[in-house]
Design a protein around this motif. Structure first.
Motif, mmCIF file in Angstrom:
data_model
loop_
_atom_site.group_PDB
_atom_site.id
_atom_site.type_symbol
_atom_site.label_atom_id
_atom_site.label_comp_id
_atom_site.label_asym_id
_atom_site.label_seq_id
_atom_site.Cartn_x
_atom_site.Cartn_y
_atom_site.Cartn_z
ATOM 1 N N GLU A 43 17.313 20.309 4.710
ATOM 2 C CA GLU A 43 16.852 19.532 5.862
ATOM 3 C C GLU A 43 15.858 20.338 6.687
ATOM 4 O O GLU A 43 14.872 19.790 7.189
ATOM 5 C CB GLU A 43 18.049 19.117 6.733
ATOM 6 N N HIS A 44 16.099 21.636 6.827
ATOM 7 C CA HIS A 44 15.162 22.482 7.561
ATOM 8 C C HIS A 44 13.817 22.522 6.826
ATOM 9 O O HIS A 44 12.737 22.447 7.435
ATOM 10 C CB HIS A 44 15.729 23.901 7.697
ATOM 11 N N GLY A 45 13.879 22.638 5.511
ATOM 12 C CA GLY A 45 12.654 22.649 4.720
ATOM 13 C C GLY A 45 11.917 21.325 4.797
ATOM 14 O O GLY A 45 10.684 21.282 4.760
ATOM 15 N N ARG A 46 12.674 20.248 4.924
ATOM 16 C CA ARG A 46 12.075 18.917 5.026
ATOM 17 C C ARG A 46 11.218 18.809 6.285
ATOM 18 O O ARG A 46 10.087 18.304 6.251
ATOM 19 C CB ARG A 46 13.176 17.859 5.037
ATOM 20 N N GLN A 47 11.735 19.277 7.406
ATOM 21 C CA GLN A 47 10.994 19.215 8.664
ATOM 22 C C GLN A 47 9.760 20.111 8.618
ATOM 23 O O GLN A 47 8.696 19.756 9.143
ATOM 24 C CB GLN A 47 11.908 19.626 9.824
ATOM 25 N N ALA A 48 9.880 21.262 7.967
ATOM 26 C CA ALA A 48 8.735 22.168 7.855
ATOM 27 C C ALA A 48 7.651 21.553 6.982
ATOM 28 O O ALA A 48 6.454 21.635 7.293
ATOM 29 C CB ALA A 48 9.192 23.510 7.278
ATOM 30 N N ALA A 49 8.060 20.926 5.875
ATOM 31 C CA ALA A 49 7.091 20.273 4.991
ATOM 32 C C ALA A 49 6.419 19.107 5.699
ATOM 33 O O ALA A 49 5.217 18.877 5.555
ATOM 34 C CB ALA A 49 7.788 19.799 3.719
ATOM 35 N N ARG A 50 7.194 18.379 6.484
ATOM 36 C CA ARG A 50 6.634 17.248 7.235
ATOM 37 C C ARG A 50 5.545 17.724 8.194
ATOM 38 O O ARG A 50 4.508 17.078 8.362
ATOM 39 C CB ARG A 50 7.743 16.530 7.997
ATOM 40 N N GLY A 51 5.771 18.868 8.806
ATOM 41 C CA GLY A 51 4.771 19.420 9.720
ATOM 42 C C GLY A 51 3.486 19.808 9.013
ATOM 43 O O GLY A 51 2.399 19.758 9.602
ATOM 44 N N ALA A 52 3.578 20.181 7.736
ATOM 45 C CA ALA A 52 2.391 20.570 6.976
ATOM 46 C C ALA A 52 1.452 19.390 6.748
ATOM 47 O O ALA A 52 0.263 19.580 6.499
ATOM 48 C CB ALA A 52 2.810 21.170 5.639
ATOM 49 N N PHE A 53 1.994 18.169 6.849
ATOM 50 C CA PHE A 53 1.185 16.971 6.616
ATOM 51 C C PHE A 53 0.701 16.330 7.915
ATOM 52 O O PHE A 53 0.198 15.193 7.899
ATOM 53 C CB PHE A 53 1.988 15.945 5.819
ATOM 54 N N ALA A 54 0.814 17.035 9.023
ATOM 55 C CA ALA A 54 0.435 16.462 10.317
ATOM 56 C C ALA A 54 -1.031 16.035 10.348
ATOM 57 O O ALA A 54 -1.385 14.988 10.899
ATOM 58 C CB ALA A 54 0.724 17.460 11.438
ATOM 59 N N ALA A 55 -1.911 16.856 9.749
ATOM 60 C CA ALA A 55 -3.339 16.540 9.774
ATOM 61 C C ALA A 55 -3.661 15.288 8.977
ATOM 62 O O ALA A 55 -4.671 14.629 9.223
ATOM 63 C CB ALA A 55 -4.144 17.720 9.224
ATOM 64 N N LEU A 56 -2.790 14.940 8.013
ATOM 65 C CA LEU A 56 -3.024 13.759 7.180
ATOM 66 C C LEU A 56 -2.468 12.485 7.795
ATOM 67 O O LEU A 56 -2.799 11.387 7.348
ATOM 68 C CB LEU A 56 -2.381 13.960 5.800
ATOM 69 N N SER A 57 -1.625 12.614 8.791
ATOM 70 C CA SER A 57 -0.943 11.447 9.357
ATOM 71 C C SER A 57 -1.494 11.038 10.718
ATOM 72 O O SER A 57 -0.832 10.348 11.477
ATOM 73 C CB SER A 57 0.560 11.729 9.473
ATOM 74 N N ALA A 58 -2.750 11.443 10.992
ATOM 75 C CA ALA A 58 -3.328 11.134 12.299
ATOM 76 C C ALA A 58 -3.734 9.673 12.419
ATOM 77 O O ALA A 58 -3.655 9.083 13.499
ATOM 78 C CB ALA A 58 -4.529 12.043 12.560
ATOM 79 N N THR A 59 -4.205 9.080 11.333
ATOM 80 C CA THR A 59 -4.664 7.692 11.374
ATOM 81 C C THR A 59 -3.997 6.873 10.287
ATOM 82 O O THR A 59 -3.595 7.399 9.248
ATOM 83 C CB THR A 59 -6.191 7.611 11.188
ATOM 84 N N GLY A 60 -3.878 5.584 10.515
ATOM 85 C CA GLY A 60 -3.274 4.685 9.547
ATOM 86 C C GLY A 60 -4.102 3.429 9.384
ATOM 87 O O GLY A 60 -5.146 3.286 10.009
ATOM 88 N N PRO A 61 -3.663 2.526 8.510
ATOM 89 C CA PRO A 61 -2.443 2.628 7.713
ATOM 90 C C PRO A 61 -2.587 3.632 6.569
ATOM 91 O O PRO A 61 -3.621 3.709 5.930
ATOM 92 C CB PRO A 61 -2.261 1.203 7.182
ATOM 93 N N ARG A 62 -1.511 4.373 6.355
ATOM 94 C CA ARG A 62 -1.523 5.423 5.339
ATOM 95 C C ARG A 62 -0.082 5.724 4.945
ATOM 96 O O ARG A 62 0.845 5.553 5.741
ATOM 97 C CB ARG A 62 -2.211 6.662 5.900
ATOM 98 N N ARG A 63 0.069 6.167 3.713
ATOM 99 C CA ARG A 63 1.393 6.570 3.250
ATOM 100 C C ARG A 63 1.266 7.907 2.543
ATOM 101 O O ARG A 63 0.422 8.074 1.667
ATOM 102 C CB ARG A 63 1.977 5.521 2.306
ATOM 103 N N ILE A 64 2.075 8.876 2.938
ATOM 104 C CA ILE A 64 2.049 10.218 2.370
ATOM 105 C C ILE A 64 3.378 10.444 1.653
ATOM 106 O O ILE A 64 4.449 10.340 2.269
ATOM 107 C CB ILE A 64 1.846 11.284 3.465
ATOM 108 N N GLU A 65 3.305 10.744 0.375
ATOM 109 C CA GLU A 65 4.509 10.885 -0.434
ATOM 110 C C GLU A 65 4.540 12.270 -1.089
ATOM 111 O O GLU A 65 3.523 12.740 -1.613
ATOM 112 C CB GLU A 65 4.540 9.819 -1.535
ATOM 113 N N LEU A 66 5.683 12.897 -1.070
ATOM 114 C CA LEU A 66 5.896 14.169 -1.761
ATOM 115 C C LEU A 66 6.925 13.942 -2.859
ATOM 116 O O LEU A 66 8.082 13.595 -2.589
ATOM 117 C CB LEU A 66 6.383 15.246 -0.792
ATOM 118 N N TRP A 67 6.490 14.133 -4.101
ATOM 119 C CA TRP A 67 7.325 13.867 -5.258
ATOM 120 C C TRP A 67 7.643 15.167 -6.001
ATOM 121 O O TRP A 67 6.768 16.001 -6.184
ATOM 122 C CB TRP A 67 6.619 12.928 -6.233
#
Length: 266
Positions: A43-67
């Motif tokens: 869960e800690h790693g999940r929040q850190a990874a989510r923060g790494a995608f902050a620059a990609l989530s500035a505008t929408g509509p958009r979907r960011i997926e980590l597989w």
């Protein structure tokens, strides 16, 4: 020439936009937090990874997926937005598990077009030998202009702009889906076709370097040739005036030459 220059200009703008988006995506995929989460999904790693995608989530509509490479979805960031001029809420659907880095052709959802950009996440820095694929990041986003209407203001009234995939059937005017131009969309150049309303259209196609997309800019043929016709009419009128003046001058010169000769003969 105007249509080709306009299509090349729009293609260049899209090329820069694609390159900038890909650079941001690759940087996020190489972030140590993203690698760490794929290797140890806490869960800690999940929040850190989510923060790494902050620059990609500035505008929408958009979907960011980590597989993960085994096909499991570890992170799904949905960035809401609106669709078209009606500003309807829009959420892009979840895509299937990716298996390779790629940029997709344009796809349709309702009245809008969207595309996928997928990059690999590796266990070592990009370019290092012996690295293994840990997973994939996919960014699914709409193909739209920002701010709305900027392209037409750039090209002037009467211009119709379309963006599609080379040889594909999904096209957009950067606001909503639009019918593809009835031309060969795999080759750059100027073409002419008859639209469904019976009017002739003249336009040009340009390729977007680094992506499977093409841009098409067209004008009503009547509007394009109208200035040329007006110039031709003015040129014909000017030619007639010049010829008339030349005839008068020739007649005047002839009289001045022949009158003394006639007087001498008398």
């Amino acid at each position: 020439e105007r249509a080709q220059a306009s299509a090349d200009q729009i293609g260049g703008l899209l090329e820069r936009s694609v390159q900038q988006g890909s650079q941001v995506l690759r940087r996020a995929a190489q972030d140590l937090a993203v690698r760490g989460y794929l290797q140890d999904p806490t869960e800690h790693g999940r929040q850190a990874a989510r923060g790494a995608f902050a620059a990609l989530s500035a505008t929408g509509p958009r979907r960011i997926e980590l597989w993960h490479r085994d096909g499991s979805l570890l992170l799904d960031i949905l960035v809401p937005g609106t669709s078209g001029q009606e500003a309807k809420p829009l959420e892009l659907p979840l895509g299937p598990p990716p298996s390779a880095a790629t940029r997709s052709a344009l796809q349709a959802l309702g009245d809008i077009a969207f595309s996928d950009d997928v990059v690999e996440v590796r266990d070592r820095a990009e370019g290092e030998r012996g690295s293994a694929v840990l997973g994939y990041v996919r960014v699914r986003s709409t193909t739209r202009e920002s701010p709305p209407g900027i392209m037409k203001r750039l090209l002037g009234e009467g211009a119709a702009i379309k963006v599609g995939t080379a040889g594909g059937s999904v096209w957009t005017d950067l606001t909503r889906l639009t019918p593809p131009p009835l031309v060969d969309s795999t080759r750059r150049g100027v073409s002419e076709y008859r639209a469904e309303d019976g009017g002739l259209r003249v336009g040009a196609l340009a390729m977007v370097v680094g992506a499977p997309y093409v841009t098409w800019v067209e004008f009503d043929r009547a509007a394009v040739v109208a200035p040329a016709r007006m110039f031709r009419r003015r040129l014909v009128l000017l030619s007639l005036i010049v010829v008339a003046i030349a005839i008068v001058m020739a007649a005047t010169v002839s009289v001045r030459i022949t009158r003394p000769l006639h007087d001498l003969s008398q």
